[in-house]
Motif scaffolding. Sequence first.
Motif, short mmCIF file in Angstrom:
data_model
loop_
_atom_site.label_atom_id
_atom_site.label_comp_id
_atom_site.label_asym_id
_atom_site.label_seq_id
_atom_site.Cartn_x
_atom_site.Cartn_y
_atom_site.Cartn_z
N ARG A 106 0.85 -1.20 0.00
CA ARG A 106 0.00 0.00 0.00
C ARG A 106 0.89 1.24 0.00
NH1 ARG A 106 -5.37 -1.03 1.91
NH2 ARG A 106 -5.62 -3.29 2.16
N PHE A 107 0.50 2.21 -0.84
CA PHE A 107 1.23 3.47 -0.95
C PHE A 107 0.26 4.64 -0.74
CE2 PHE A 107 2.98 0.50 -4.12
CZ PHE A 107 4.32 0.48 -3.78
N HIS A 108 0.77 5.74 -0.16
CA HIS A 108 0.00 6.98 -0.15
C HIS A 108 -0.06 7.47 -1.60
CE1 HIS A 108 -0.44 7.65 4.13
NE2 HIS A 108 0.84 7.34 4.30
N LEU A 109 -1.24 7.81 -2.05
CA LEU A 109 -1.44 8.22 -3.45
C LEU A 109 -0.52 9.39 -3.82
CD1 LEU A 109 -2.99 8.06 -6.12
CD2 LEU A 109 -4.72 9.56 -5.09
N THR A 110 -0.38 10.37 -2.95
CA THR A 110 0.42 11.56 -3.27
C THR A 110 1.88 11.20 -3.52
OG1 THR A 110 -1.07 12.87 -1.90
CG2 THR A 110 1.04 13.86 -2.46
N GLN A 111 2.48 10.41 -2.62
CA GLN A 111 3.89 10.03 -2.78
C GLN A 111 4.07 9.18 -4.03
OE1 GLN A 111 5.57 6.70 -2.35
NE2 GLN A 111 7.49 7.72 -2.88
N TYR A 112 3.17 8.25 -4.24
CA TYR A 112 3.24 7.32 -5.36
C TYR A 112 3.22 8.08 -6.70
CZ TYR A 112 1.73 3.36 -8.29
OH TYR A 112 1.62 2.39 -9.27
N LEU A 113 2.23 8.95 -6.88
CA LEU A 113 2.13 9.70 -8.13
C LEU A 113 3.30 10.66 -8.32
CD1 LEU A 113 -1.69 10.47 -8.30
CD2 LEU A 113 -0.40 8.71 -9.56
N ALA A 114 3.74 11.29 -7.24
CA ALA A 114 4.87 12.22 -7.33
C ALA A 114 6.13 11.48 -7.77
CB ALA A 114 5.10 12.92 -5.99
N GLU A 115 6.34 10.27 -7.27
CA GLU A 115 7.53 9.50 -7.65
C GLU A 115 7.48 9.07 -9.11
OE1 GLU A 115 11.22 7.59 -7.61
OE2 GLU A 115 10.36 9.31 -6.56
N ILE A 116 6.33 8.65 -9.58
CA ILE A 116 6.21 8.27 -11.00
C ILE A 116 6.45 9.50 -11.87
CG2 ILE A 116 4.58 7.49 -12.77
CD1 ILE A 116 3.43 5.59 -10.62
N GLU A 117 5.88 10.62 -11.50
CA GLU A 117 6.08 11.86 -12.28
C GLU A 117 7.55 12.29 -12.25
OE1 GLU A 117 3.29 14.81 -10.91
OE2 GLU A 117 1.62 13.43 -11.25
N ARG A 118 8.21 12.19 -11.09
CA ARG A 118 9.63 12.57 -10.98
C ARG A 118 10.48 11.69 -11.88
NH1 ARG A 118 14.03 10.63 -9.95
NH2 ARG A 118 13.11 8.70 -9.23
N ALA A 119 10.24 10.38 -11.84
CA ALA A 119 11.03 9.46 -12.65
C ALA A 119 10.77 9.67 -14.14
CB ALA A 119 10.71 8.01 -12.24
N TRP A 120 9.53 9.93 -14.51
CA TRP A 120 9.19 10.20 -15.92
C TRP A 120 9.92 11.46 -16.39
CZ3 TRP A 120 7.72 8.24 -20.27
CH2 TRP A 120 7.25 9.06 -21.29
N ALA A 121 9.87 12.52 -15.60
CA ALA A 121 10.55 13.77 -15.96
C ALA A 121 12.06 13.54 -16.10
CB ALA A 121 10.27 14.85 -14.93
N ALA A 122 12.64 12.74 -15.22
CA ALA A 122 14.08 12.45 -15.30
C ALA A 122 14.43 11.74 -16.60
CB ALA A 122 14.52 11.62 -14.10
N THR A 123 13.57 10.84 -17.06
CA THR A 123 13.86 10.15 -18.33
C THR A 123 13.75 11.12 -19.50
OG1 THR A 123 11.58 9.39 -18.74
CG2 THR A 123 13.02 7.93 -17.45
N ARG A 124 12.88 12.09 -19.42
CA ARG A 124 12.71 13.07 -20.50
C ARG A 124 13.89 14.04 -20.53
NH1 ARG A 124 9.82 10.04 -23.34
NH2 ARG A 124 11.37 8.96 -22.21
N GLU A 125 14.45 14.35 -19.36
CA GLU A 125 15.56 15.28 -19.28
C GLU A 125 16.89 14.63 -19.61
OE1 GLU A 125 15.36 16.62 -15.27
OE2 GLU A 125 13.47 17.66 -15.57
N GLY A 126 16.92 13.30 -19.58
CA GLY A 126 18.17 12.59 -19.81
C GLY A 126 19.14 12.74 -18.66
N SER A 127 18.62 13.16 -17.51
CA SER A 127 19.49 13.34 -16.34
C SER A 127 19.63 12.02 -15.60
CB SER A 127 18.87 14.40 -15.42
OG SER A 127 17.63 13.94 -14.93
N ALA A 128 20.39 12.07 -14.52
CA ALA A 128 20.52 10.88 -13.68
C ALA A 128 19.14 10.49 -13.21
CB ALA A 128 21.43 11.17 -12.49
N ASN A 129 18.76 9.24 -13.43
CA ASN A 129 17.42 8.80 -13.14
C ASN A 129 17.23 8.22 -11.77
OD1 ASN A 129 16.66 9.55 -15.72
ND2 ASN A 129 17.20 7.58 -16.56
N SER A 130 18.29 8.04 -11.03
CA SER A 130 18.17 7.44 -9.72
C SER A 130 17.74 8.47 -8.69
CB SER A 130 19.49 6.83 -9.28
OG SER A 130 19.87 5.81 -10.14
N PRO A 131 16.71 8.14 -7.89
CA PRO A 131 16.35 9.04 -6.83
C PRO A 131 17.43 9.07 -5.77
CG PRO A 131 15.02 7.03 -6.74
CD PRO A 131 15.89 6.95 -7.96
N PRO A 132 17.53 10.15 -5.02
CA PRO A 132 18.56 10.24 -3.98
C PRO A 132 18.48 9.05 -3.03
CG PRO A 132 17.37 12.33 -4.20
CD PRO A 132 16.66 11.32 -5.06
#
Length: 136
Positions: A106-132
């Motif tokens: 089970r995940f909190h909806l806010t954290q879950y969606l924010a993490e998917i959005e963060r990872a998606w944006a990182a793939t579009r930017e071509g930046s380091a994709n690993s979260p801290p």
Amino acid sequence: MSTLLVSTCPGPPVCRAVHTYLFVDGLDVIARSDDRMAGLGPDLLLRPGGPLCPTDAPREVEMAAEAGPEPGPDRLTVRIRLRGGTVVWSGLAYPGPNGDPVEEIRFHLTQYLAEIERAWAATREGSANSPPGSPG
């Protein structure tokens, strides 16, 4: 509640293809579920409105395929549904930190969606994709 962290592999020369890592509470869910598998590509899993986005109606989502030069026939699936402000993953069984099987997450909806959005944006930017603080 669990925490989701998403990372991606850049593909060659590190791996044969770009794929997604899904870490739940610091554990690589795909590798712990079946070490023959590699997460599907971020363009499939992480895109806006993609299969990891929860809906009120439960649905089966392919998260990984058998790794190799060409994806094998075996798939790793999870059932994803939205229950109020909670995202529920079920249908997986992998060893948790203490070795007991984890069958539902089970995940909190806010954290879950924010993490998917963060990872998606990182793939579009071509930046380091690993979260801290995460592997990969």
